[in-house]
Design a protein around this motif. Sequence first.
Motif, short mmCIF file in Angstrom:
data_model
loop_
_atom_site.label_atom_id
_atom_site.label_comp_id
_atom_site.label_asym_id
_atom_site.label_seq_id
_atom_site.Cartn_x
_atom_site.Cartn_y
_atom_site.Cartn_z
N LEU A 224 0.83 -1.21 0.00
CA LEU A 224 0.00 0.00 0.00
C LEU A 224 0.86 1.26 0.00
O LEU A 224 0.59 2.22 -0.72
N ALA A 225 1.91 1.26 0.82
CA ALA A 225 2.81 2.41 0.87
C ALA A 225 3.53 2.60 -0.47
O ALA A 225 3.71 3.73 -0.94
N GLU A 227 2.44 1.68 -3.47
CA GLU A 227 1.48 2.20 -4.44
C GLU A 227 1.40 3.73 -4.35
O GLU A 227 1.43 4.43 -5.37
N SER A 228 1.29 4.23 -3.13
CA SER A 228 1.17 5.68 -2.93
C SER A 228 2.43 6.40 -3.40
O SER A 228 2.36 7.45 -4.05
N GLN A 231 2.62 6.40 -7.23
CA GLN A 231 1.64 7.33 -7.81
C GLN A 231 2.08 8.78 -7.62
O GLN A 231 1.96 9.60 -8.55
N GLN A 232 2.60 9.09 -6.44
CA GLN A 232 3.05 10.45 -6.17
C GLN A 232 4.16 10.85 -7.14
O GLN A 232 4.23 11.99 -7.58
#
Length: 257
Positions: A224-225, A227-228, A231-232
């Motif tokens: 999850l981390a 992915e963020s 994306q950022q």
Amino acid sequence: MTRVTMIVTDGIAEVRLTRGAKMNAIDPAMFDALIATIDELQASSARCVVLSGEGRAFCAGLDMASMAAGAGGIDLATRSHGPANRVQQVAWGWRALPMPVIAAVHGLAFGGGMQIMAGADIRLAAPDTRFAIMEAKWGLVADMAGFALWRGVRGDILRELAYTAREFTAQEAVAGGFVTRLADDPHAAAIDLARTIAARSPDAVRAAKRLARLAEDADAATILAAESAEQQALLGRQNQVEAVRAGMEGRPARFTD
């Protein structure tokens, strides 16, 4: 004699095993050529790789006669390529590349050939292709990164095939997870798919490959981390803005590598 060729056209690197007279059986020269090709691709701006074999087979596995002469000198303990040793790098190296790799498989994929195929992100096979985890026939185990790359394969099927060394069909390979899908002309299908991938933002595709690799064995919080973070790093960058503009204007995108 050349063992591997590579031609890059429109962002697609076509890599071909070229020992067709020996059904692309792996000898020491092919180990060297595969590792050199992977090293070259690691620094390449190619957007996708299509991996295939010339002649009647993708790869019939190890050339036992040529390998036997130097078997005593093979160093399996040294991790020469990240987590992999030199032998494993010829299969693991494709998975470690930043860009997607598509294997176009026909004829035979035995032993080491099956493991090289497993390193690809996507594996397309002709319906009459024959497969085998052949090592048990020689009193050995698959050690070219096969077990690390087969983590998505159904465990009981993998065990049966590794214990028995029996040949199995392309249909069984799809059902077990060794092959993505069948194609009457796997090379043509792989090129078509590579063109589709190459037309997407290379930043987004490479980020997706990093996430797919991480998802194979990381915990949910780590994924999850990641992915963020990915994306950022993409938002608002040149290629991401171009993807939006091209979509809104109904035209092919013009991405930078």
